[in-house]
Design an enzyme around this catalytic site. Structure first.
Site, mmCIF file in Angstrom:
data_model
loop_
_atom_site.group_PDB
_atom_site.id
_atom_site.type_symbol
_atom_site.label_atom_id
_atom_site.label_comp_id
_atom_site.label_asym_id
_atom_site.label_seq_id
_atom_site.Cartn_x
_atom_site.Cartn_y
_atom_site.Cartn_z
ATOM 1 N N LEU A 34 28.206 -22.295 11.235
ATOM 2 C CA LEU A 34 27.428 -22.183 9.995
ATOM 3 C C LEU A 34 28.106 -22.868 8.804
ATOM 4 C CD1 LEU A 34 26.169 -18.469 10.267
ATOM 5 C CD2 LEU A 34 25.107 -20.547 11.177
ATOM 6 N N ASN A 36 27.560 -25.917 7.881
ATOM 7 C CA ASN A 36 26.616 -26.807 7.205
ATOM 8 C C ASN A 36 25.164 -26.437 7.526
ATOM 9 O OD1 ASN A 36 26.124 -28.962 5.418
ATOM 10 N ND2 ASN A 36 25.726 -30.348 7.128
ATOM 11 N N SER A 125 27.210 -42.567 16.864
ATOM 12 C CA SER A 125 26.585 -43.140 15.677
ATOM 13 C C SER A 125 26.628 -44.657 15.712
ATOM 14 C CB SER A 125 27.324 -42.642 14.434
ATOM 15 O OG SER A 125 26.928 -43.356 13.284
ATOM 16 N N TYR A 150 34.913 -41.001 9.068
ATOM 17 C CA TYR A 150 33.807 -40.491 9.890
ATOM 18 C C TYR A 150 33.495 -41.472 11.019
ATOM 19 C CZ TYR A 150 29.063 -39.862 11.519
ATOM 20 O OH TYR A 150 27.966 -39.745 12.331
ATOM 21 N N LYS A 154 34.038 -41.169 15.338
ATOM 22 C CA LYS A 154 33.057 -41.413 16.403
ATOM 23 C C LYS A 154 33.583 -42.455 17.400
ATOM 24 C CE LYS A 154 29.959 -38.470 15.145
ATOM 25 N NZ LYS A 154 29.765 -37.251 15.951
ATOM 26 N N ASN A 179 19.321 -43.712 11.956
ATOM 27 C CA ASN A 179 19.203 -42.792 10.811
ATOM 28 C C ASN A 179 18.112 -41.748 11.033
ATOM 29 O OD1 ASN A 179 20.410 -45.406 9.828
ATOM 30 N ND2 ASN A 179 20.717 -44.162 8.014
ATOM 31 N N GLY A 297 31.840 -48.761 1.405
ATOM 32 C CA GLY A 297 31.655 -48.410 2.813
ATOM 33 C C GLY A 297 30.261 -48.717 3.341
#
Length: 335
Positions: A34, A36, A125, A150, A154, A179, A297
């Protein structure tokens, strides 16, 4: 009935995947701390499917709790969503991202190895490609140096899984998402970011709802159709169904290698301004936005070549951008 563990199963993509799993007759066990999301999502899943998935509040960074879960639970497959996922936040807090995204993955794979478990689906991703040399992006595109912790988590995650598959006879599929947007047609589950949204669509819907004063469009000087960045926006329900297809591929032993990866997108790129115009049309609301400087980025454009996923997974998207934006707006209006 196959029993499937879904980590992060109360999150945006996880909750939609749990719904599709239950609709396909799988027995689902959810782990979510929990961090997020909220526990109310569990009630919404029950309302949609008429079935209550088993739920455990476990922080996967705590190894003894991971071990204890597997001591008392037998599963036939694992779909691993649980990860931090905001690019900007990862630049600010890289160590938290590596601890959570890499540590939890390693602990789960160790349990799979030690207990001879199989069938692992990894939430990856398209960030692993960085700014691709050619568009649309195929699975043959090189994995480039990550633009953020991030993205790097991945890339490293995929490497760890691939090496584990080779050493321990595991079978795994990494799905490289583009996305995800939208909400379930029931409008009982959708994207509910805690705090300021990090993704475009919830920021769009919150601006339209008056929660945010205005939407910032980061850069209008990219070499694209209108100068704004281009992305491949996939309806979250289509993405959830891709997980079912990948899981069935492993369960039925149809995989051609013990580690495979697939691009999961629509194959169509849409610029930020195109998305804004499409949202205004779908919602009937004029959006207050301004052009600001580029964001660190961010890449120019990314959209998928879905040929291999369409063929190998026997899966393709069914919903378009307008449907996804309309669902996202209906979801926002209920919040």
């Amino acid at each position: 009935m196959k029993r499937i563990l879904v980590t992060g199963g109360l999150g945006f993509i996880g909750s939609h995947t749990v719904v599709e799993l239950q609709n396909e007759g799988f027995e689902v066990v959810i782990i979510d701390d929990l961090s997020n999301t909220t526990i109310s999502v569990l009630d919404s899943i029950i309302e949609i499917t008429g079935k209550k998935p088993e739920y455990h509040n476990i922080d996967l960074r705590i190894k003894k709790d991971v071990v204890q879960f597997f001591d008392t639970n037998k599963v036939d497959g694992i779909i691993h969503f649980a990860a931090f996922k905001a690019v900007g936040e990862s630049v600010q807090n890289p160590l938290d991202y590596y601890e959570n995204n890499i540590g939890s993955l390693v602990y789960i794979l160790q349990e799979m190895r030690d207990r001879k478990l199989d069938n692992f689906i990894f939430s990856s991703s398209c960030t692993v490609y960085g700014q691709a040399d050619e568009l649309p992006i195929t699975e043959n595109a090189p994995v480039k140096k990550a633009e953020s912790p991030y993205g790097n988590s991945k890339q490293i995650g995929e490497e760890i899984i691939q090496e584990s598959c080779k050493a321990h006879q595991l079978n795994a599929i990494a799905l490289r998402y583009f996305n995800p947007i939208g909400a379930h047609e029931s409008i009982k589950i959708g994207e509910l970011p805690l705090g300021v949204p990090q993704n475009l669509i919830p920021f769009v819907t919150q601006t339209a709802a008056g929660i945010r004063k205005e939407l910032s469009v980061f850069g209008d000087d990219y070499p694209t159709v209108d100068g704004t960045a281009v992305r491949d926006y996939i309806h979250v329900v289509d993405l959830a169904k891709a997980h079912i297809a990948a899981l069935q591929r492993l369960i039925n032993k149809n995989n051609k290698q013990n580690f495979e990866f697939f691009n999961v997108g629509t194959g169509t790129g849409s610029s930020v301004l195109e998305v804004i115009k499409a949202f205004e049309k779908a919602s009937g609301k004029a959006l207050n936005y301004k052009i600001v400087g580029r964001r660190e980025g961010d890449i120019t454009a990314a959209y998928a070549d879905t040929t291999i996923a369409n063929r190998e997974l026997n899966w393709k998207t069914e919903k378009n951008l307008d449907e996804a934006l309309a669902a996202a707006w209906k979801w926002q209006q209920q919040q």
